[in-house]
Motif scaffolding. Structure first.
Motif, PDB file in Angstrom:
ATOM      1  N   TYR A 190     -13.690  43.746   8.177  1.00 47.82           N
ATOM      2  CA  TYR A 190     -12.504  44.597   8.152  1.00 47.82           C
ATOM      3  C   TYR A 190     -11.203  43.802   8.241  1.00 47.82           C
ATOM      4  O   TYR A 190     -11.139  42.730   8.843  1.00 47.82           O
ATOM      5  CB  TYR A 190     -12.588  45.636   9.269  1.00 47.82           C
ATOM      6  CG  TYR A 190     -13.560  46.740   8.921  1.00 47.82           C
ATOM      7  CD1 TYR A 190     -13.194  47.762   8.048  1.00 47.82           C
ATOM      8  CD2 TYR A 190     -14.862  46.728   9.417  1.00 47.82           C
ATOM      9  CE1 TYR A 190     -14.094  48.760   7.690  1.00 47.82           C
ATOM     10  CE2 TYR A 190     -15.769  47.727   9.074  1.00 47.82           C
ATOM     11  CZ  TYR A 190     -15.379  48.731   8.206  1.00 47.82           C
ATOM     12  OH  TYR A 190     -16.263  49.714   7.847  1.00 47.82           O
ATOM     13  N   TRP A 232     -10.126  49.062  13.278  1.00 44.81           N
ATOM     14  CA  TRP A 232     -11.583  49.051  13.380  1.00 44.81           C
ATOM     15  C   TRP A 232     -12.060  48.607  14.769  1.00 44.81           C
ATOM     16  O   TRP A 232     -13.268  48.387  14.977  1.00 44.81           O
ATOM     17  CB  TRP A 232     -12.152  48.084  12.342  1.00 44.81           C
ATOM     18  CG  TRP A 232     -11.365  46.808  12.257  1.00 44.81           C
ATOM     19  CD1 TRP A 232     -10.326  46.534  11.412  1.00 44.81           C
ATOM     20  CD2 TRP A 232     -11.497  45.649  13.100  1.00 44.81           C
ATOM     21  NE1 TRP A 232      -9.815  45.273  11.654  1.00 44.81           N
ATOM     22  CE2 TRP A 232     -10.522  44.709  12.697  1.00 44.81           C
ATOM     23  CE3 TRP A 232     -12.355  45.314  14.140  1.00 44.81           C
ATOM     24  CZ2 TRP A 232     -10.381  43.470  13.295  1.00 44.81           C
ATOM     25  CZ3 TRP A 232     -12.204  44.067  14.754  1.00 44.81           C
ATOM     26  CH2 TRP A 232     -11.225  43.166  14.321  1.00 44.81           C
ATOM     27  N   ASN A 290     -18.644  51.185   0.648  1.00 44.83           N
ATOM     28  CA  ASN A 290     -18.892  51.242   2.082  1.00 44.83           C
ATOM     29  C   ASN A 290     -19.630  52.531   2.433  1.00 44.83           C
ATOM     30  O   ASN A 290     -19.155  53.626   2.109  1.00 44.83           O
ATOM     31  CB  ASN A 290     -17.549  51.184   2.827  1.00 44.83           C
ATOM     32  CG  ASN A 290     -17.733  50.995   4.326  1.00 44.83           C
ATOM     33  OD1 ASN A 290     -18.793  51.256   4.878  1.00 44.83           O
ATOM     34  ND2 ASN A 290     -16.675  50.548   4.979  1.00 44.83           N
ATOM     35  N   GLU A 324     -22.517  48.120   8.207  1.00 42.10           N
ATOM     36  CA  GLU A 324     -22.346  49.556   8.023  1.00 42.10           C
ATOM     37  C   GLU A 324     -23.615  50.233   7.521  1.00 42.10           C
ATOM     38  O   GLU A 324     -23.737  51.461   7.589  1.00 42.10           O
ATOM     39  CB  GLU A 324     -21.184  49.830   7.059  1.00 42.10           C
ATOM     40  CG  GLU A 324     -19.814  49.493   7.618  1.00 42.10           C
ATOM     41  CD  GLU A 324     -19.365  50.426   8.735  1.00 42.10           C
ATOM     42  OE1 GLU A 324     -20.142  51.323   9.114  1.00 42.10           O
ATOM     43  OE2 GLU A 324     -18.233  50.246   9.230  1.00 42.10           O
ATOM     44  N   ASN A 362     -19.761  53.973   5.117  1.00 45.23           N
ATOM     45  CA  ASN A 362     -18.964  54.741   6.075  1.00 45.23           C
ATOM     46  C   ASN A 362     -17.731  55.298   5.365  1.00 45.23           C
ATOM     47  O   ASN A 362     -16.785  54.566   5.087  1.00 45.23           O
ATOM     48  CB  ASN A 362     -18.551  53.839   7.236  1.00 45.23           C
ATOM     49  CG  ASN A 362     -17.757  54.582   8.289  1.00 45.23           C
ATOM     50  OD1 ASN A 362     -17.389  55.738   8.125  1.00 45.23           O
ATOM     51  ND2 ASN A 362     -17.495  53.916   9.404  1.00 45.23           N
ATOM     52  N   PRO A 363     -17.706  56.584   5.060  1.00 50.27           N
ATOM     53  CA  PRO A 363     -16.587  57.149   4.281  1.00 50.27           C
ATOM     54  C   PRO A 363     -15.277  57.222   5.068  1.00 50.27           C
ATOM     55  O   PRO A 363     -14.207  57.363   4.473  1.00 50.27           O
ATOM     56  CB  PRO A 363     -17.087  58.554   3.921  1.00 50.27           C
ATOM     57  CG  PRO A 363     -18.049  58.896   5.026  1.00 50.27           C
ATOM     58  CD  PRO A 363     -18.721  57.607   5.399  1.00 50.27           C
ATOM     59  N   ASP A 364     -15.353  57.142   6.403  1.00 51.87           N
ATOM     60  CA  ASP A 364     -14.163  57.262   7.240  1.00 51.87           C
ATOM     61  C   ASP A 364     -13.646  55.909   7.718  1.00 51.87           C
ATOM     62  O   ASP A 364     -12.754  55.856   8.571  1.00 51.87           O
ATOM     63  CB  ASP A 364     -14.470  58.149   8.458  1.00 51.87           C
ATOM     64  CG  ASP A 364     -14.918  59.547   8.057  1.00 51.87           C
ATOM     65  OD1 ASP A 364     -14.319  60.106   7.113  1.00 51.87           O
ATOM     66  OD2 ASP A 364     -15.863  60.066   8.676  1.00 51.87           O
ATOM     67  N   ALA A 365     -14.186  54.850   7.168  1.00 50.23           N
ATOM     68  CA  ALA A 365     -13.826  53.516   7.646  1.00 50.23           C
ATOM     69  C   ALA A 365     -12.428  53.113   7.188  1.00 50.23           C
ATOM     70  O   ALA A 365     -11.972  53.538   6.126  1.00 50.23           O
ATOM     71  CB  ALA A 365     -14.840  52.492   7.152  1.00 50.23           C
ATOM     72  N   PRO A 366     -11.742  52.281   7.964  1.00 44.96           N
ATOM     73  CA  PRO A 366     -10.451  51.739   7.517  1.00 44.96           C
ATOM     74  C   PRO A 366     -10.655  50.693   6.431  1.00 44.96           C
ATOM     75  O   PRO A 366     -11.787  50.419   6.013  1.00 44.96           O
ATOM     76  CB  PRO A 366      -9.876  51.116   8.794  1.00 44.96           C
ATOM     77  CG  PRO A 366     -11.082  50.778   9.621  1.00 44.96           C
ATOM     78  CD  PRO A 366     -12.096  51.837   9.312  1.00 44.96           C
TER      79      PRO A 366
END
Length: 439
Positions: free
Chosen positions: A361, A267, A218, A351, A220-224
């Motif tokens: 998600y 999310w 992903n 993303e 986005n490193p901060d994604a749930p």
């Protein structure tokens, strides 16, 4: 049992006792005043724990009155009249919490009394020796439009609904762990077992197998947590009349994490920022129209199968370059397919920002094909079942399970969100104890 006097409130049952000294006033005395109805003249013996009823069994409320001279009675439930008799006799068809209102009227005077009734089941469940932990029959299968429709399982010319049901059973029944696809929103499968899956207190009761997985890269490193999570709504039915089929009034929805609180999904704000529809629609309806022909040009593929819903939305299901078979179920003979149910927030987000990396998600809990099969949240507690009002119904167990795709969304080159199912397992027969959620 205590005798109670009813207050005038429409929202409670009063708890005072009416004491009548001596004999009742006679209305037959020519010299007496005509009887005038008073609030406290109507009394009912209410059990200490409140009224309780059993689904499909006769329920009664006995009403006492000082006099019935010129008095009429009306019992209502959800605004509909049940009876005009003083004493109520009624059969509740479904479990839940109900509010009964008795209205006593004399001329221009009218008093109302409200009773809370909890309706449930009194059956106990015994699992027969030799019962299988797996699906043993397929009641119905109808996928919506999708890139795996007519492939999982494979349609062959001349196949009937019965043929397709058998192919589904061969794929995911009796412990087989192949896979079927339900297509886009609304596509469903209904399955049964050779026993009632028991609802055990404090434990989850069955597992729905899918093919959900987490994203490996992903951007986005901060994604749930997310990846390929394509949630299916789960419906359960307890065969209360023991007729061996799921009747319309026996179905209840498993209330997953987005049932009442979609804003709680990790999310949720990300989906808003991406322009997704993040509403949960409880009475959603979508119709897919059979295409006149299979597309051959790029433009025709973009406008392949038209759909419209009851929220004022419409569009086309796209035919991608990876799957060239028809996406409309070929054994279905009608010109349009309509599905109804709960529609969940759109959980797919691009993303990459350029259409190359979509992440679907994970919802918190309570859905099919939403969590890896080895995780606790692939397991379902029957106690999460609710009726159409969102009330817990306390089923003793379930005999049938229906799963349908719960999201209407296209995800770029990945195609539509489509729930996949690989089986359903009775956790108790398997000897697995998975604690239910605390929240």
């Amino acid at each position: 049992m205590k005798k109670e006097v009813l207050s005038k409130s429409l929202w409670g049952i009063a708890l005072s006792t009416v004491l009548l000294s001596g004999s009742l006033i006679s209305c037959s005395d020519d010299n007496s005043e005509p009887y005038v109805l008073q609030q406290a003249d109507i009394t009912v013996n209410v059990p200490e724990s409140g009224f309780k009823a059993v689904v499909d069994q006769l329920f009664k409320i006995e009403v006492n009155s000082v006099s019935d001279e010129g008095v009429t009675y009306t019992w209502t439930l959800d605004g509909e009249t049940l009876s005009n008799s003083k004493q109520l006799e009624y059969i509740f068809p479904s479990a839940g919490a109900y509010e009964l209102i008795l209205t006593a009227t004399q001329g221009t005077s009218s008093f109302s009394y409200t009773f809370q009734v909890t309706v449930g089941f009194d059956d106990s469940i015994t699992t027969p020796e030799g019962a299988k932990a797996y699906i043993t029959k397929v009641i119905d299968f109808m996928p919506a439009v999708g890139q795996y429709t007519n492939v999982l399982p494979s349609y062959e010319e001349g196949d009937t609904q019965e043929n397709m049901n058998q192919k589904v059973l061969d794929a995911i029944g009796n412990g087989n762990r192949s896979m079927i696809s339900l297509g886009g929103y609304g596509g469903y499968v209904t399955v049964g077992f050779d026993h009632t899956i028991e609802n055990k207190a404090g434990l989850r009761d069955f597992r729905v197998l899918g093919n959900a997985f987490y994203s490996a890269a992903n951007p986005n490193p901060d994604a749930p947590v997310g990846g390929s999570c394509e949630p299916g709504i789960i419906m359960v039915a307890y065969d209360k009349n023991k007729n061996g089929v799921p009747d319309d009034d026996e179905w209840y929805e498993i209330a997953g994490s987005a049932h009442n609180n979609p804003e709680g999904e990790a999310w949720y704000q990300m989906a808003i920022n991406a322009g997704n529809d993040v509403n949960t629609y409880k009475d959603y309806q979508i119709t897919y129209y059979r295409p006149e022909k299979e597309p051959t040009t790029a433009e025709e593929k973009e406008q392949y199968i038209r759909w419209e819903d009851n929220q004022g939305n419409s569009g086309y299901k796209v035919k991608n370059s990876f799957h060239n078979q028809p996406y409309f179920p070929q054994w279905f003979e009608g010109e349009k397919l309509t599905f109804n149910g709960t529609c969940l927030p759109q959980n797919g987000i691009d993303e990459s920002g350029k259409g190359t990396y979509f992440v679907l998600y994970k919802f918190g809990y309570g859905y099919a094909d939403n969590e890896q099969n080895t995780k606790d949240d692939a397991c379902i507690d029957i106690d999460w079942a609710v009726n159409s009002k969102g009330q817990k119904v306390n089923l003793p167990g379930v005999d049938f399970i229906k799963i349908y795709c719960g999201v209407n969304q296209e995800n770029g080159w990945l195609g539509e969100c489509s729930t996949e199912v690989s089986g359903v397992e009775d956790l108790h027969i398997l000897g697995e104890e998975v604690a239910t959620r605390e929240d």
